[in-house]
Design a protein around this motif. Structure first.
Motif, mmCIF file in Angstrom:
data_model
loop_
_atom_site.group_PDB
_atom_site.id
_atom_site.type_symbol
_atom_site.label_atom_id
_atom_site.label_comp_id
_atom_site.label_asym_id
_atom_site.label_seq_id
_atom_site.Cartn_x
_atom_site.Cartn_y
_atom_site.Cartn_z
ATOM 1 N N ARG A 148 -17.756 -71.773 -4.894
ATOM 2 C CA ARG A 148 -16.986 -72.375 -3.812
ATOM 3 C C ARG A 148 -16.781 -73.845 -4.067
ATOM 4 N NH1 ARG A 148 -19.526 -69.754 0.124
ATOM 5 N NH2 ARG A 148 -19.630 -68.112 -1.363
ATOM 6 N N GLN A 234 -18.352 -75.271 1.214
ATOM 7 C CA GLN A 234 -19.811 -75.351 1.171
ATOM 8 C C GLN A 234 -20.359 -76.062 2.413
ATOM 9 O OE1 GLN A 234 -22.509 -73.940 -0.679
ATOM 10 N NE2 GLN A 234 -21.330 -74.483 -2.465
ATOM 11 N N PRO B 37 -20.209 -65.391 -13.674
ATOM 12 C CA PRO B 37 -21.629 -65.385 -14.028
ATOM 13 C C PRO B 37 -22.304 -64.103 -13.542
ATOM 14 C CG PRO B 37 -21.035 -67.338 -12.739
ATOM 15 C CD PRO B 37 -19.855 -66.426 -12.717
ATOM 16 N N ARG B 275 -20.163 -57.325 -9.616
ATOM 17 C CA ARG B 275 -19.714 -57.317 -11.017
ATOM 18 C C ARG B 275 -19.537 -55.884 -11.501
ATOM 19 N NH1 ARG B 275 -19.843 -61.475 -9.078
ATOM 20 N NH2 ARG B 275 -20.737 -63.403 -9.843
ATOM 21 N N TYR C 145 -29.098 -71.299 -1.920
ATOM 22 C CA TYR C 145 -29.389 -70.050 -1.207
ATOM 23 C C TYR C 145 -28.232 -69.095 -1.424
ATOM 24 C CZ TYR C 145 -26.252 -72.013 2.343
ATOM 25 O OH TYR C 145 -25.165 -72.556 2.997
ATOM 26 N N THR C 147 -25.525 -66.120 -0.198
ATOM 27 C CA THR C 147 -24.692 -65.988 0.996
ATOM 28 C C THR C 147 -25.334 -65.081 2.030
ATOM 29 O OG1 THR C 147 -22.824 -66.158 -0.466
ATOM 30 C CG2 THR C 147 -22.367 -65.455 1.783
ATOM 31 N N ASN C 174 -24.488 -72.967 -1.644
ATOM 32 C CA ASN C 174 -24.457 -71.552 -1.297
ATOM 33 C C ASN C 174 -23.801 -70.798 -2.446
ATOM 34 O OD1 ASN C 174 -23.989 -69.056 -0.219
ATOM 35 N ND2 ASN C 174 -22.514 -69.739 1.283
ATOM 36 N N GLU C 175 -24.507 -69.808 -2.984
ATOM 37 C CA GLU C 175 -23.941 -69.039 -4.086
ATOM 38 C C GLU C 175 -23.980 -67.570 -3.744
ATOM 39 O OE1 GLU C 175 -25.247 -71.811 -7.863
ATOM 40 O OE2 GLU C 175 -26.647 -70.331 -7.090
ATOM 41 N N GLU C 176 -23.035 -66.817 -4.292
ATOM 42 C CA GLU C 176 -23.145 -65.386 -4.044
ATOM 43 C C GLU C 176 -24.222 -64.798 -4.941
ATOM 44 O OE1 GLU C 176 -21.719 -62.879 -6.048
ATOM 45 O OE2 GLU C 176 -20.205 -63.912 -7.242
ATOM 46 N N TRP C 177 -24.713 -63.656 -4.547
ATOM 47 C CA TRP C 177 -25.943 -63.067 -5.046
ATOM 48 C C TRP C 177 -26.106 -63.112 -6.559
ATOM 49 C CZ3 TRP C 177 -30.613 -62.436 -3.916
ATOM 50 C CH2 TRP C 177 -31.394 -61.376 -4.371
ATOM 51 N N LYS C 178 -25.106 -62.611 -7.302
ATOM 52 C CA LYS C 178 -25.273 -62.500 -8.751
ATOM 53 C C LYS C 178 -25.378 -63.878 -9.410
ATOM 54 C CE LYS C 178 -24.837 -57.956 -9.374
ATOM 55 N NZ LYS C 178 -25.413 -57.006 -10.309
ATOM 56 N N VAL C 179 -24.589 -64.815 -8.918
ATOM 57 C CA VAL C 179 -24.636 -66.172 -9.461
ATOM 58 C C VAL C 179 -25.990 -66.798 -9.153
ATOM 59 C CG1 VAL C 179 -23.553 -68.438 -9.415
ATOM 60 C CG2 VAL C 179 -22.160 -66.396 -9.118
ATOM 61 N N LEU C 181 -28.830 -65.292 -8.542
ATOM 62 C CA LEU C 181 -29.882 -64.676 -9.360
ATOM 63 C C LEU C 181 -29.910 -65.270 -10.758
ATOM 64 C CD1 LEU C 181 -29.915 -60.842 -8.714
ATOM 65 C CD2 LEU C 181 -31.626 -62.547 -8.111
ATOM 66 N N GLN C 182 -28.704 -65.369 -11.340
ATOM 67 C CA GLN C 182 -28.649 -65.887 -12.700
ATOM 68 C C GLN C 182 -29.181 -67.321 -12.772
ATOM 69 O OE1 GLN C 182 -24.800 -66.609 -14.619
ATOM 70 N NE2 GLN C 182 -25.484 -65.322 -16.287
ATOM 71 N N ARG C 184 -31.220 -68.808 -10.735
ATOM 72 C CA ARG C 184 -32.658 -68.822 -10.504
ATOM 73 C C ARG C 184 -33.408 -68.472 -11.777
ATOM 74 N NH1 ARG C 184 -34.702 -65.532 -5.269
ATOM 75 N NH2 ARG C 184 -36.265 -64.881 -6.776
#
Lengths: 289, 315, 309
Positions: A148, A234, B37, B275, C145, C147, C174-179, C181-182, C184
């Motif tokens: 975002r 954000q 990603p 994904r 964190y 979303t 704020n990042e979506e889950w897969k991003v 995780l990566q 982290r």
């Protein structure tokens, strides 16, 4: 007869007079003017900062006693300031993304229309190709890929809208080249430069202005749509779409969190649409959407 | 060149244009989702490296990207979108087969509703131009355009499902009463656009010479409207069908989410977030094809209805 | 018995209210007061075997060898305020890693667990200064964190408290889950990140092993030889009492180094129709279909053929 004394009104003056007669458009323009001023200056005048969390008043309803006129959200942030700050983003996205689509669309469309022939055909075929894409999906993919980012939102949304702009500008350029009044002007020996400045450009400009005005609310909607899917700006930045999305979750338990942002968003979209309609009627009275 | 030959040539041209369009579509979507990603098998509990490697081999994710791309192109030539990464035991074809009929039903009904109601409102407003009826209905139409559907949907649910209890709040079992709210939500903005379009073109048609002639001949007003004015007035509405469909597809993402409808739109968003490469690609290509076909149909319909249009060099 | 998937808690709630579900998996996070007022008989809140916490990335500045700073940040969070005003569902403030409710195990409470918040904040400010930060030279840090409405609220509250108590300048990411995780797992971009663990089985080891050197989910970069050694001993220890003591020792060691910011113990929160019987709350949140049945109540007979889910 003294021809010299008759003062011709330019098409722009005509348009201006027609616009002023359109009460809905004028009212909308005034409301939007006030809105822009309030959104820009309001947060500075407010006693609350947008990210200040008032722990004594979380989810408190609108009240003058607490100083939160529009109430507060789940972490005690003032909805009024959030709505104003969100408005900055929403209006900015609306404006910048529209300018992006305008810049691409006008350049592309006028080049295609001006050169015509083979160039035109290739360029327009390219537009046809891109036009058939499920665009919202690409915007979602873009947001997923790049995260975002407000600049990306500008560009992504702008990139959706330039296609229509390009088509309209091209069509207009093409048809203006062959209109009777241009031919008439040519026949009267008016210089080419004057024809372009006095006839083609104003006519093109009218369409562009009308279309741009109608693009702004669309863009604001697209941004709020992205925010609804959780792909918007954000925190602690906000936008009307993001606020509406938050509010819709607590529609019943805290209706004020939805009502104020939704109202402001709706009024804005309403006004822009009326201004756009008014401009269209004024600049191009024959062509109604 | 005669009109029919022109249309035919144009039709062939357009059909040939489908190929590059799809190619661009596939290419952009393919590389975009791969650049994102994270991969389809990433989870909070990371898989052991060996299993990850085996999975990659199984799904050819270990090959160079270009090779994967070419493999995928070869694969979709046979309309095989491959297995889904997220929904185990499902192929993408099966998922589309599950989701699309649902989306199509909701979208189709919304479209139908929008065109009937929108046209009626538009014609009524045009016939009473500049009266309270006109202003009222156009103001209402503007509201339809200006209120986002994710605001309308919760309000409708609250009113009709929770307070009045007339309709279910969401879910899907192919029964008509579960379709009512989603269809209305989806149709409202389209109703608004159609009403505005119809009103505008109707006013223009009513001012045209042939209507004046028809009236001068002493035809009853009803016949003038229905037999003469309506058909040309609906032309812009028909050309609006293409963009409207694209809008419905977008809207369906939100509507399907709020009403918990297992349609294709929700598969796409989930696929992108998970994904699920093959699912995302499948849905994008499928919808791309759908939009292309619809635009094509609308184009042909328009040309057929409007004899004035000639498809030649000038287009 | 029919289970329906929902992406949206509000939708699930509306379905329940429209009488189409007999129990929900969740309820919307913000609506405790409202639910309590309108569905007091149906709202079921019960402790869950999970801890909500944030993690520090110990392999990256400013958190390399900075125990003082970490403890300052941990102390500056007012957990009672957070659970009382923000999460609201009766989540228990937590000062440790392992949640209560696992057999006879009890976590070693750090000293400051018994302090007042004012004392904690005073100590936080002292440690913050000690770590070399001040009003003129504030800490700038990112909280990451994924979303979610709930994570957003908690991150906002954390950021706001750090700002109010210490003057820390926080950026929320704020990042979506897969991003998420990566990032982290790579430990390159993260500083403070949302974490948490809901255990698959009732044993503190399930929580403790996350911090073993080289563990697949050790996104904190925590590495301590003594800790690893203790984990190995725990794994092979058969006598329950001794195993418990070893686990307490390991948790004490961990809390000493403070690679996490404990926040609260999860609760399960849902609506269960009053006709549903055989419902037993438990920390594992396991509910066997075979134990559940519907009562044909006198006051409000259920419609025949209705599905639960």
């Amino acid at each position: 007869m003294e021809l010299g004394d008759v003062k011709g009104r330019s098409p722009w003056e005509d348009a201006w007079h027609r616009l002023l007669k359109n009460r809905a458009a004028v009212t909308s323009a005034i409301i939007m003017g006030v809105m822009v001023v309030v959104v820009v200056l309001g947060p500075m005048l407010s006693p609350w900062e947008g990210d200040f969390t008032d722990w004594d008043h979380t989810f408190s309803p609108p009240s003058f006693a607490t100083g939160h006129w529009f109430g507060t959200d789940a972490v005690g942030r003032d909805i009024l300031v959030r709505t104003l700050e969100g408005g900055r983003i929403s209006l900015l996205v609306g404006l910048v993304a529209t300018l992006v689509s305008l810049a691409i669309g006008v350049t592309y469309g006028s080049v295609a229309g001006y050169y015509g022939g083979y160039t035109d055909r290739v360029m327009m075929r390219a537009v046809d190709i891109v036009y058939a894409m499920p665009f919202m999906f690409f915007v979602i993919l873009l947001m997923v890929v790049f995260g975002r980012n407000i600049f990306l939102i500008f560009v992504a949304i702008g990139a959706i809208n330039w296609l229509d702009m390009a088509r309209i500008v091209r069509g207009q350029t093409l048809s203006l080249k062959n209109t009777e009044f241009v031919e008439a002007a040519q026949a009267c020996g008016v210089q080419r430069r004057d024809i372009i400045v006095r006839h083609i450009v104003p006519n093109l400009l009218g369409v562009v202005i009308v279309y741009a005005t109608l693009t702004i609310p669309q863009v604001i909607l697209v941004e709020s749509f992205l925010s609804f899917l959780g792909l918007g700006v954000q925190e602690p930045m906000s936008s009307w779409g993001a606020l509406v999305n938050d509010g819709a979750q607590d529609l019943e338990s805290a209706p004020w969190t939805l009502i104020f942002p939704a109202l402001v968003l709706t009024v804005t979209l309403y006004c822009f649409n009326y201004i756009g309609d008014g401009l269209r009627d004024a600049l191009d009275p024959k062509d109604r959407l | 060149m005669t009109g029919h030959a022109g249309i035919l040539r144009h039709a062939i041209q357009r059909l040939l244009g489908v190929i590059p369009t799809l190619l661009v579509l596939v290419t952009i979507a393919f590389f975009l989702i791969r650049v994102a990603p994270g991969g389809p098998f990433d989870a909070e509990k990371a898989l052991p490296a060996e299993i990850q490697a085996n999975l990659n081999v199984k799904y050819h994710l270990d090959e160079p990207l270009v090779q994967q791309y070419l493999r995928y192109l070869g694969q979709i030539l046979t309309f095989d979108f491959g297995p889904s990464f997220q929904y185990k035991d499902w192929t993408v074809n099966e998922l589309i087969g599950e989701g699309f009929p649902v989306s199509l039903t909701v979208g189709g009904l919304a479209m139908l509703l929008a065109f009937v109601v929108g046209t009626v409102i538009g014609v009524t407003a045009a016939l009473r131009q500049n009266t309270a009826v006109d202003y009222g209905s156009m103001g209402f139409a503007m509201l339809g355009i200006s209120i986002p559907n994710f605001v309308i949907a919760p309000l409708l649910i609250l009113l009709f499902a929770v307070f009045l209890g007339w309709l279910p709040a969401g879910g899907w079992d192919w029964s008509l009463n579960r379709m009512v709210l989603p269809v209305i939500t989806l149709a409202l903005p389209v109703i608004a656009y159609v009403a505005r379009l119809t009103r505008g073109s109707m006013i223009e048609v009513l001012h045209s010479n042939f209507i004046r002639t028809a009236r001068a001949k002493g035809l009853p007003e009803r016949a003038v409207i229905l037999q003469h004015a309506l058909k040309p007035a609906l032309l812009p509405v028909i050309s609006f069908m293409g963009p409207a469909t694209a809008g419905l597809i977008t809207g369906s993402v939100i509507v399907e989410r709020i009403y918990a409808i297992p349609g294709l739109g929700s598969y796409f968003v989930q696929g992108a977030l998970n994904r699920d490469y093959t699912l995302v690609m499948g849905v994008v290509i499928f919808y791309g094809l759908l939009i292309i076909l619809l635009n094509f149909t609308v184009d042909m319909l328009y040309a057929w209805l409007n004899p004035k249009i000639r498809y030649d060099e000038k287009r | 018995m029919v289970y329906y998937p929902y992406e949206d808690q509000s939708t699930e709630l509306k379905q329940f209210r429209a009488g189409e579900l007999h129990w929900t998996y969740e309820v919307p996070n913000n609506q405790f007061r409202w639910l309590q007022a309108h569905y007091p008989g149906e709202l079921v809140v019960s402790p869950w075997l999970g801890s909500y916490f944030f993690g520090f990335n110990l392999t990256r500045e400013p958190f390399i060898d900075s125990r003082d700073l970490r403890v300052a940040l941990v102390l500056a969070l007012d957990r009672d305020l957070l659970t009382g005003k923000v999460t609201q569902f009766g989540e228990q403030p937590s000062y440790t890693l392992v949640p209560p409710g696992i057999g006879e195990y009890s976590s070693p409470q750090p000293e400051w667990a018994a302090w007042s918040q004012a004392e904690r904040e005073a100590e936080a400010q002292r440690l913050y200064q000690l770590a070399g930060y001040s009003g003129e030279r504030p800490l700038r840090v990112e909280i990451r964190y994924n979303t979610s409405e709930n994570h957003k609220k908690i991150a906002l509250a954390l950021a706001s408290m750090w700002k109010q108590v210490l003057g820390v300048q926080v950026t929320l990411v704020n990042e979506e889950w897969k991003v998420f995780l990566q990032n982290r797992q790579q430990r390159v971009l993260t500083q403070v990140f949302r974490a948490g663990w809901i255990s698959d089985y009732s044993d503190p080891y399930s929580f403790l092993e996350l911090f073993r050197s080289g563990h697949g989910q050790n996104d904190y970069g925590f590495s301590d030889d003594l800790y690893d050694q203790l984990l190995a001993e725990i794994a092979s220890e058969r006598i329950p009492a001794r195993r418990r003591r070893l686990m307490q020792e390991a948790e004490r060691l961990l809390l000493e180094e403070m690679p996490i910011i404990p926040v609260y113990t999860y609760v399960t929160k849902r609506l269960v129709d009053r006709h549903v019987r055989g419902w037993e709350n438990n920390v594992m949140d396991h509910h066997y279909s075979k134990h559940l049945f519907l009562l044909r109540s006198a006051d409000d007979p259920p419609e025949p053929g209705k599905n639960t889910g």
